[in-house]
Enzyme design. Structure first.
Site, PDB file in Angstrom:
ATOM      1  CB  CYS A 133      -0.916  -0.009   1.228  1.00 42.52           C
ATOM      2  SG  CYS A 133      -1.900   1.483   1.345  1.00 42.52           S
ATOM      3  CB  CYS A 136      -0.767   2.599   4.117  1.00 39.69           C
ATOM      4  SG  CYS A 136      -2.143   1.873   3.264  1.00 39.69           S
ATOM      5  CG  ASP A 137       3.046   1.104   4.417  1.00 40.77           C
ATOM      6  OD1 ASP A 137       2.507   1.553   5.456  1.00 40.77           O
ATOM      7  OD2 ASP A 137       2.916  -0.061   4.026  1.00 40.77           O
TER       8      ASP A 137
END
Ligand code: NAP
Length: 302
Positions: A133, A136-137
């Site tokens: 992701c 997200c990261d």
């Protein structure tokens, strides 16, 4: 909890849209979600192809959908649906913790999950350089060199997003043609910090405590080389997770739910919508369309 008209398993775009249509048809609706409402779309940094919305982040889109559902009186509980059955003329959905919910009809909108590469130490390195992701990261890799693996819309979107925050992005793909959108590909070609590594597979994850490099193998020449990267974003597609529903719905050979034009499965009162079902186009628009079709079909049959 009292019995509902409609239970929707999965609160991604298909499930949330089904909820809106069910509620607006005057039905009571319960959504059962295993992780977070919004599904995979929350991982998309920028949606550019939803009609009427030129730019919206997946997270904002999911938030707005969820608020629309609750404003119409929809309810959501968290749990993993483990089985769908029938009791006293009602459908039952049993969650992994043993809770049984009942309704007149059920819509399965479970989406799909990320496909792992299947390499040694892949799981161990999740959170230590390996990610599925970028939204997200991605920020953990600001100003670093990373690689994205895949050639679909997710990979292209991830590479574009990462190119805006990382020093360098390798886009590794097993072919030299992409299945992702031509518009995103054109944008990527203009990014000076994106290097295409084509006809290549990621064949090894390198690093002790965390990922420091990936080995890529050129499929044409067989040559192997190491790319020094702090992060590898895996975007090689999705796999369905429908085995729990095999008793009520036929699955195709890849595990997707087989349904008719109106999203009906083989079991009366059990419908399906979105990426979890057999279809050729898996887009936000088609997930929303399925949700509407399934909820209207279910509501009309009540
Ligand atoms: P996808 O479209 O299935 O693409 C997966 C990519 O990974 C393909 O390029 C495929 O290569 C490659 N691949 C598959 N298995 C592999 C393996 N074992 N090793 C190496 N490479 C492998 O998946 P996705 O990009 O996650 O998208 C999923 C669905 O969501 C699609 O329908 C997509 O259109 C949709 N989506 C839409 C948007 C949007 O419209 N904004 C954004 C994200 C996703 P080949 O091409 O060689 O098969």
């Amino acid at each position: 909890m009292e019995s509902k008209d409609l239970i929707i398993v999965g609160a991604g775009p298909a499930g949330l849209t089904a909820a809106i249509y069910g509620l607006r048809a005057g039905k009571s609706v319960l959504l059962i979600e295993a992780k977070a409402y919004g599904g995979q779309i929350i991982n998309t940094p920028d949606i550019e192809n939803y009609p009427g919305l030129a730019h919206v982040s997946g997270f904002e889109f999911a938030q707005a959908l969820y608020e629309q559902v609750t404003s119409f009186g929809g309810e959501l509980v968290y749990g993993t649906a483990a089985a769908v059955g029938e009791e006293s003329g009602l459908k039952t959905v049993t969650t992994a913790d043993g809770t049984v919910y009942t309704a007149k009809a059920v819509i399965l909108a479970t989406g799909a999950k990320n496909r792992p590469i299947g390499l040694e130490r892949e799981e161990e390195l999740i959170g230590r350089g390996v990610s599925y992701c970028a939204t997200c990261d991605g920020m953990f890799f600001r100003k670093k060199t990373v690689a994205v693996y895949g050639g679909g819309n997710t990979a292209l979107g991830d590479a574009l997003f990462l190119s805006s925050i990382c020093e360098k992005v390798y886009l590794i793909h097993r072919r030299d043609a992409f299945r992702g959108s031509a518009a995103d590909l054109e944008k990527l070609k203009k990014c000076t910090n994106v290097e295409f590594v084509l006809n290549s597979n990621v064949t090894k994850l390198i690093g002790e405590e965390k990922l420091t490099a990936v080995e890529v193998t050129d499929k044409l020449s067989g040559k192997r080389r190491e790319l020094e990267v702090a992060g590898l974003f895996v975007a090689i597609g999705q796999i369905p997770d429908n085995t729990a529903f095999a008793a009520v719905a036929d699955l195709d050979k890849s595990g997707y739910i087989i349904a008719d034009e109106d999203c009906r499965t083989k079991t009366p009162g059990v419908y399906t919508a979105g990426d979890c079902r057999t279809k050729t186009v898996r887009q936000l628009t088609t997930a929303a369309a399925d949700g509407a079709v399934a909820a209207l079909a279910a509501s009309e049959a009540m």
